[in-house]
Design a protein around this motif. Sequence first.
Motif, short mmCIF file in Angstrom:
data_model
loop_
_atom_site.label_atom_id
_atom_site.label_comp_id
_atom_site.label_asym_id
_atom_site.label_seq_id
_atom_site.Cartn_x
_atom_site.Cartn_y
_atom_site.Cartn_z
N GLU A 254 0.86 -1.20 0.00
CA GLU A 254 0.00 0.00 0.00
C GLU A 254 0.89 1.24 0.00
N ASN A 266 3.28 2.63 2.52
CA ASN A 266 2.57 2.61 3.79
C ASN A 266 2.77 1.28 4.50
N GLU A 267 2.23 0.21 3.95
CA GLU A 267 2.41 -1.09 4.61
C GLU A 267 2.31 -2.22 3.59
MG MG Z 1 -3.75 -0.59 5.23
#
Ligand code: MG
Length: 375
Positions: A254, A266-267
């Motif tokens: 992400e 993000n992750e």
């Molecule tokens: Mg997430």
Amino acid sequence: MSFNKLSFGSTIGIIGGGQLGKMMAQSAQKMGFKVIVIDPNEDCPCRYVAHQFIHANYDDENALERLGESSDVITYEFENISSKQLKHLTETFNIPQGYQAIEILQDRLTEKQSLLEAKTQIVPFLYIQNEQDLVKAIKELGYPIIIKTRFGGYDGKGQILVENEENLEAAKDLIKKQECVVEQYIDIDKEVSLTVTIGNDQQTTFFPLQENEHRNQILFKTIIPARSDKEKEARKEVKKITNVIHFVGTFTVEFFIDKTNTLYVNEIAPRPHNSGHYSIEACDYSQFDTHILAVTGQKLPQQIDVLKPAVMMNLLGRDLDLLENEFGEHPEWHVHIYGKSDRKPDRKMGHMTLLTDDVNQTEQYMLMKFEGRDK
Ligand code: MG
Ligand code: ADP
């Protein structure tokens, strides 16, 4: 670890019987594999599409051993299983996804440290254990910040947005209970994600860049191809990650894009992902198909072809309340219902995918359909 290609009729054991497990099972069965699933919830979505069901908690060693004994390969659909237990299982059983990705990614702190090690661009963050750390972090990062628990968060759970001193109390309470990381809150222009499958032979196959909108930190819709010029850059970031995290199977990274058009990782989810569901109808292989090909040791397609642009909408309990009566009128919606018996306003009950020549127009149409939604 390298392993032999599994032949038709072999059995795939899935840890976790939610919607991801269910859709993995459906791909697996299409290809002639048998499926056995373990889940603590007797009524889980995958149960009804699996050949065999083990009703047990994920920390039940005997039950996991039984799953291993009955399977030719084990896969998992979510990251919150014990990495220790998974490591133990990898000593005896064939688990191509491995335990390393889980070990790193189920802890937001080690996840971020690995992302730094991979030299990807991430949002400035600090690790906090107590109130003093929080005060220091605010001095360094400034408001607004977002606090996230190290372990167990998903769909925005275990997160608190702190915009100013006034809503600091909730953050303090959270820190008393759990270790956390603090991130700068980014002025997001767009969220995108990239789903990728890594084969047993390290072949890397990319899905198209996905454009995501979250509401209340839960995925609301995904559009492909993303209306963004960041696909190449996102692929480069993913390559950096696969250099440091060993993995076989489908996973998703992400990203945030801020107002200055900077891309941040993000992750990472080491499994098929909600933002990849459109691939079932919109691509020549779904993210579940390629996952099953990878974990059963088969060759992956070199590339994924998008058959048609698509808009995927999640169906939470509140959305089913709103739209269920219309399903029968709209065969073009490609509705998926996961089969969870307990409907809750914010629970993911299903999703739908619309194939379209004009994503802008379809997006507007869908936004209108979801307008009466109780936020
Ligand atoms: Mg997430
Ligand atoms: P989860 O594990 O719950 O998916 P995420 O870290 O992906 O946790 O956060 C969920 C959503 O919350 C993101 O997709 C984004 O919309 C919002 N969010 C999270 N962190 C930030 C941030 N640092 N700045 C702005 N928005 C954020």
